[in-house]
Design an enzyme around this catalytic site. Structure first.
Site, PDB file in Angstrom:
ATOM      1  N   SER A   1     -58.821   2.762 -41.991  1.00  0.00           N
ATOM      2  CA  SER A   1     -58.148   1.670 -42.685  1.00  0.00           C
ATOM      3  C   SER A   1     -57.873   2.080 -44.133  1.00  0.00           C
ATOM      4  O   SER A   1     -57.243   3.099 -44.366  1.00  0.00           O
ATOM      5  CB  SER A   1     -58.981   0.387 -42.580  1.00  0.00           C
ATOM      6  OG  SER A   1     -58.228  -0.736 -42.958  1.00  0.00           O
TER       7      SER A   1
ATOM      8  N   GLU B   1     -51.746   4.198 -37.292  1.00  0.00           N
ATOM      9  CA  GLU B   1     -52.248   2.964 -36.677  1.00  0.00           C
ATOM     10  C   GLU B   1     -52.124   1.857 -37.714  1.00  0.00           C
ATOM     11  O   GLU B   1     -51.983   2.128 -38.900  1.00  0.00           O
ATOM     12  CB  GLU B   1     -53.690   3.134 -36.205  1.00  0.00           C
ATOM     13  CG  GLU B   1     -54.724   3.407 -37.298  1.00  0.00           C
ATOM     14  CD  GLU B   1     -55.179   2.172 -38.056  1.00  0.00           C
ATOM     15  OE1 GLU B   1     -55.245   1.079 -37.454  1.00  0.00           O
ATOM     16  OE2 GLU B   1     -55.475   2.290 -39.261  1.00  0.00           O
TER      17      GLU B   1
ATOM     18  N   HIS C   1     -57.470  -0.118 -35.532  1.00  0.00           N
ATOM     19  CA  HIS C   1     -58.102  -1.426 -35.650  1.00  0.00           C
ATOM     20  C   HIS C   1     -58.251  -2.041 -34.259  1.00  0.00           C
ATOM     21  O   HIS C   1     -57.273  -2.179 -33.530  1.00  0.00           O
ATOM     22  CB  HIS C   1     -57.260  -2.343 -36.538  1.00  0.00           C
ATOM     23  CG  HIS C   1     -57.331  -2.013 -37.995  1.00  0.00           C
ATOM     24  ND1 HIS C   1     -56.650  -0.953 -38.555  1.00  0.00           N
ATOM     25  CD2 HIS C   1     -58.009  -2.606 -39.012  1.00  0.00           C
ATOM     26  CE1 HIS C   1     -56.902  -0.917 -39.857  1.00  0.00           C
ATOM     27  NE2 HIS C   1     -57.715  -1.910 -40.161  1.00  0.00           N
TER      28      HIS C   1
END
Length: 302
Positions: free
Chosen positions: A121, A211, A277
């Site tokens: 992230s 992602e 995620h």
């Protein structure tokens, strides 16, 4: 401080396997103590010793969405890189703020063999800087997400920690062909914000992994278009797309969007890999050589 130089091939096992001890680190947002405690228990169940990160302290964070000041986080990161017992620096959570303190790190002074930095992230900012500096980085669950990570991903992570073996991942083919190169990437939004900075990943000849979470199709389109127009996608040898979650769109629309933005690049592309995620978040070693097969729909260590 000077920016990190462009990458050379990293040592995929900085301190050898098995990896035995992890130091927790908050590079981005403030930490939820309950989630952190649950994740640290998972690390211990995997056989890792969780190290005391040190006294902490320092000045209060200037904004409530940050875990600390930029100077304190940069100083803590440098200290953890020199920790005599740490095999890993494991990021506690994402959020926002990792990119703020990168210019304060003395990249040239980091030790030659240092702990692997694990997370994903917002940690994409730190991972990109490390790979650009010739260091591997472990794209893996954050401490705060470990207790929600699925069993196959945890098992793959434990196998890497024990023996350095990384999983081959299966997804869906999008554009045919095969390619090999160093794996770079992470969160798509963060990657877009790295373009034009001294810390953007080395795109040329790389296998680009992306992602994201919570981005509707038009924003995914905008980010992919930005990478196209910046020349990043054209420089890559292949693209591997992990999970794009909470988009508010049906899978068919997302697939058409990815095909529209990626399939004409004349490089192999695979989608829907179990990383990103969500509960499925298998470990990937950024900076290490990978092979993407857009015909079979796989991504595997080379």
């Amino acid at each position: 401080m000077s920016p990190p130089p462009k990458s050379s091939r990293p040592d995929p096992a900085p301190r050898g396997f098995p990896l035995r001890a992890a130091a927790p680190f908050a590079p981005s947002g403030p930490v939820d103590r309950a989630k952190a405690a649950a994740g640290l228990r998972v690390l211990e169940q995997m056989g890792l010793r969780v190290l005391d990160p040190g006294p902490g302290g320092g000045d209060p964070a200037p904004f409530p969405y940050l875990a600390g000041t930029d100077a304190d986080r940069a100083r803590t990161f440098e200290a953890l890189c020199r920790h005599p017992e740490a095999d890993l620096v494991w990021c506690l959570r994402g959020g926002y703020g990792c990119g703020r303190w990168l210019p304060l790190v003395d990249w040239a002074a980091l030790p030659g063999r240092m702990p692997l930095v694990a997370g994903f992230s917002d940690v994409t900012f730190l991972h990109a800087a490390l790979v650009r500096n010739g260091r591997p980085a472990l794209h893996a669950p954050l401490v705060a997400t470990l207790d929600r990570t699925d069993a196959p991903s945890r098992a793959a992570l434990a196998e890497f920690l024990r023996a350095g073996r990384l999983p081959a991942l299966s997804g869906r083919p999008l554009a045919p062909g095969t390619a090999e190169g160093p794996l770079v990437g992470g969160n798509l939004a963060c990657l877009c914000h790295l373009v034009g900075t001294p810390f953007e990943p080395p795109w040329t000849g790389a296998i680009l992994f992306i992602e994201d979470r919570g981005e509707p199709p038009y924003r995914l389109d905008r980010m992919l278009t930005h990478l196209r127009q910046a020349g990043c996608l054209a420089a890559a040898a292949g693209v591997a797309v992990g999970r794009l979650t909470e988009t508010g769109a049906p899978p068919d629309l997302l697939r058409r969007l990815l095909a529209d933005r990626l399939s004409d690049l004349e490089i192999p592309v695979v989608t829907d890999l179990p990383a990103g995620h969500g509960p499925a978040n298998a470990p990937l070693l950024l900076g290490a050589p990978y092979r993407v097969d857009g015909t079979a729909g796989t991504l595997a260590p080379a």
